[in-house]
Design a protein around this motif. Structure first.
Motif, short mmCIF file in Angstrom:
data_model
loop_
_atom_site.label_atom_id
_atom_site.label_comp_id
_atom_site.label_asym_id
_atom_site.label_seq_id
_atom_site.Cartn_x
_atom_site.Cartn_y
_atom_site.Cartn_z
N ASN A 3 52.86 -27.94 -32.95
CA ASN A 3 52.06 -28.53 -31.83
C ASN A 3 51.71 -30.19 -31.82
O ASN A 3 50.59 -30.74 -31.46
CB ASN A 3 50.49 -27.94 -31.73
N LEU A 4 52.89 -30.56 -32.06
CA LEU A 4 52.85 -32.09 -31.99
C LEU A 4 53.27 -32.50 -30.62
O LEU A 4 54.10 -31.57 -30.01
CB LEU A 4 53.73 -32.87 -33.09
N GLN A 5 53.05 -33.54 -30.16
CA GLN A 5 53.47 -33.90 -28.67
C GLN A 5 54.41 -35.01 -28.87
O GLN A 5 54.17 -36.21 -28.66
CB GLN A 5 52.07 -34.57 -27.91
N GLY A 6 55.67 -34.30 -28.97
CA GLY A 6 56.85 -35.62 -29.02
C GLY A 6 56.80 -36.33 -30.19
O GLY A 6 56.62 -37.59 -30.19
N PRO A 7 56.92 -35.91 -31.50
CA PRO A 7 56.84 -36.52 -32.93
C PRO A 7 58.03 -37.60 -32.84
O PRO A 7 59.06 -37.58 -32.36
CB PRO A 7 56.84 -35.53 -33.85
N PRO A 14 50.09 -41.95 -49.75
CA PRO A 14 49.85 -41.84 -51.10
C PRO A 14 49.02 -40.75 -51.65
O PRO A 14 49.47 -40.16 -52.98
CB PRO A 14 49.00 -43.19 -51.58
N ASN A 15 48.36 -40.13 -50.85
CA ASN A 15 47.37 -39.00 -51.35
C ASN A 15 48.14 -37.39 -50.98
O ASN A 15 47.81 -36.48 -51.50
CB ASN A 15 46.12 -38.78 -50.49
N GLY A 16 49.58 -37.70 -50.62
CA GLY A 16 50.35 -36.33 -50.40
C GLY A 16 50.44 -35.84 -49.00
O GLY A 16 51.04 -35.24 -48.72
N GLY A 17 49.54 -36.64 -48.37
CA GLY A 17 49.83 -36.40 -46.78
C GLY A 17 50.62 -37.21 -46.10
O GLY A 17 51.73 -37.75 -46.67
N PHE A 18 50.56 -37.43 -44.71
CA PHE A 18 51.32 -38.10 -44.08
C PHE A 18 50.88 -38.46 -42.56
O PHE A 18 49.85 -37.78 -42.14
CB PHE A 18 52.92 -37.23 -43.75
N VAL A 19 51.56 -39.07 -41.94
CA VAL A 19 51.05 -39.73 -40.69
C VAL A 19 52.38 -39.84 -39.67
O VAL A 19 53.54 -40.04 -40.03
CB VAL A 19 50.73 -41.18 -40.76
N VAL A 20 51.89 -39.24 -38.56
CA VAL A 20 52.89 -39.00 -37.52
C VAL A 20 52.63 -39.82 -36.30
O VAL A 20 51.58 -39.80 -35.61
CB VAL A 20 53.27 -37.61 -37.16
N SER A 21 53.63 -40.50 -35.68
CA SER A 21 53.30 -41.09 -34.25
C SER A 21 53.96 -40.07 -33.18
O SER A 21 54.90 -39.56 -33.72
CB SER A 21 54.07 -42.43 -34.25
#
Length: 123
Positions: A3-7, A14-21
């Protein structure tokens, strides 16, 4: 992660997560268990043109290159976004930052890497 809109670009946190534009004009933050945490547009009330490269600074702040607006913004965990670069970029695509306070920007409009120095003050 569905369900991402055109990643476009992704960066580990650092906390094991991530960021996506996303192409739709937003940047989303996810936890280490891949659960949606927040949208930078919603959290900060910031309007992106065309977010591209993303990276995480040593202090956990999120940096985002905006191709359309030709800027790089820093989104701290607390407080308002800070525009780090507002001039001299034609088409900022990728970004990376070092622990020494250097910001690297891949400028696809000029076919080069631009290096900036920035410093973060303790709150």
């Amino acid at each position: 992660v569905p369900n991402l809109q055109g990643p476009r670009y992704v960066s580990p946190a650092p906390n094991g997560g991530f960021v996506v534009s996303e192409e739709c004009g937003d940047v989303k933050v996810f936890t280490s268990s891949r659960k949606f945490l927040c949208s930078l547009s919603s959290k900060y009330g910031h309007r992106f043109g065309n977010p591209a490269g993303v990276c995480i600074a040593a202090d956990g702040s999120i940096l985002v290159a905006d191709e359309q607006r030709r800027t790089v913004h820093l989104f701290p965990e607390h407080g308002a976004p800070i525009c780090l670069v507002s001039a001299g970029l034609r088409r900022p695509a990728g970004v990376a930052c070092s622990s020494f306070g250097h910001l690297f920007v891949a400028d696809a409009g000029e076919n080069c890497i631009k290096v900036f120095k920035y410093c973060m003050r303790a709150p």
